[in-house]
Motif scaffolding. Structure first.
Motif, short mmCIF file in Angstrom:
data_model
loop_
_atom_site.label_atom_id
_atom_site.label_comp_id
_atom_site.label_asym_id
_atom_site.label_seq_id
_atom_site.Cartn_x
_atom_site.Cartn_y
_atom_site.Cartn_z
N GLY A 157 7.55 8.55 -8.90
CA GLY A 157 6.86 8.59 -7.43
C GLY A 157 7.49 7.32 -6.27
N LEU A 158 7.81 6.64 -7.07
CA LEU A 158 8.48 5.21 -6.05
C LEU A 158 10.01 5.68 -5.70
CD1 LEU A 158 7.54 2.19 -8.27
CD2 LEU A 158 6.59 2.85 -6.04
N VAL A 159 10.58 6.54 -6.46
CA VAL A 159 12.00 7.02 -5.95
C VAL A 159 11.70 7.89 -4.89
CG1 VAL A 159 13.86 8.69 -6.94
CG2 VAL A 159 12.99 6.78 -8.32
N THR A 160 10.60 8.57 -4.59
CA THR A 160 10.53 9.47 -3.38
C THR A 160 10.52 8.86 -2.22
OG1 THR A 160 8.26 9.32 -3.31
CG2 THR A 160 9.32 11.11 -4.86
N LYS A 205 0.82 -1.08 0.01
CA LYS A 205 0.19 0.05 -0.17
C LYS A 205 0.81 1.22 -0.21
CE LYS A 205 -4.32 -1.75 2.28
NZ LYS A 205 -5.13 -1.77 3.47
N TYR A 206 1.87 1.32 0.85
CA TYR A 206 2.82 2.35 1.01
C TYR A 206 3.52 2.64 -0.54
CZ TYR A 206 6.89 4.79 2.11
OH TYR A 206 8.22 5.74 2.20
N LEU A 207 3.77 1.61 -1.13
CA LEU A 207 4.58 1.95 -2.68
C LEU A 207 3.28 2.37 -3.69
CD1 LEU A 207 6.99 -1.20 -2.80
CD2 LEU A 207 7.62 1.26 -2.48
N LEU A 208 2.34 1.65 -3.23
CA LEU A 208 1.09 2.06 -4.22
C LEU A 208 0.78 3.53 -4.31
CD1 LEU A 208 -0.86 1.02 -6.50
CD2 LEU A 208 -2.26 0.50 -4.37
#
Length: 132
Positions: free
Chosen positions: A49-52, A5-8
């Protein structure tokens, strides 16, 4: 929150920010994207977004997080531009635009974080006063 959920969540925020900035850019330049360019753009936005999540690595200093984030975002952006246009001249000329957008988005999210921290601290102070 589970890791998925966090990565999503990060992927969705990246997609939203990327779609907004891209729509703005396409509108200003009166451009038309092919379906391949569109899907590359959406994929780039998700990756960005995932890089953040690098900002959640507590063992790194903020400067290290920011530097790593900037480099990874720039690398993602550069690869996307090259895959889209297959031209290094366009890729190199787009880097200043990336820098300006990065600074604007950084300050926006930094302000959001400061506002969230202020609200949390106000609620904690109110609870402490109520407990006394």
């Amino acid at each position: 929150m589970t890791q998925f959920k966090y990565l999503l969540l990060h992927a969705q925020v990246g997609l939203g920010v990327g779609a907004f900035i891209s729509l703005l850019s396409v509108t200003v330049h009166h451009a038309t994207l092919s379906m391949t360019q569109f899907w590359l753009l959406m994929g780039m936005s998700v990756v960005m977004g995932l890089v953040t999540t690098i900002f959640d690595v507590e063992r790194l200093s903020f400067i290290s997080q920011l530097s790593g984030h900037f480099i990874l975002e720039l690398l993602t952006y550069t690869i996307f531009i090259w895959l889209t246009f297959h031209d290094w001249v366009i890729t190199w000329h787009s880097i200043p635009t990336f820098g300006v957008i990065y600074v604007i988005v950084f300050f926006y999210f930094r302000q959001q974080g400061q506002n969230r921290a202020r609200r949390i601290n106000e609620k904690l102070a109110t609870r402490r006063r109520a407990d006394d």
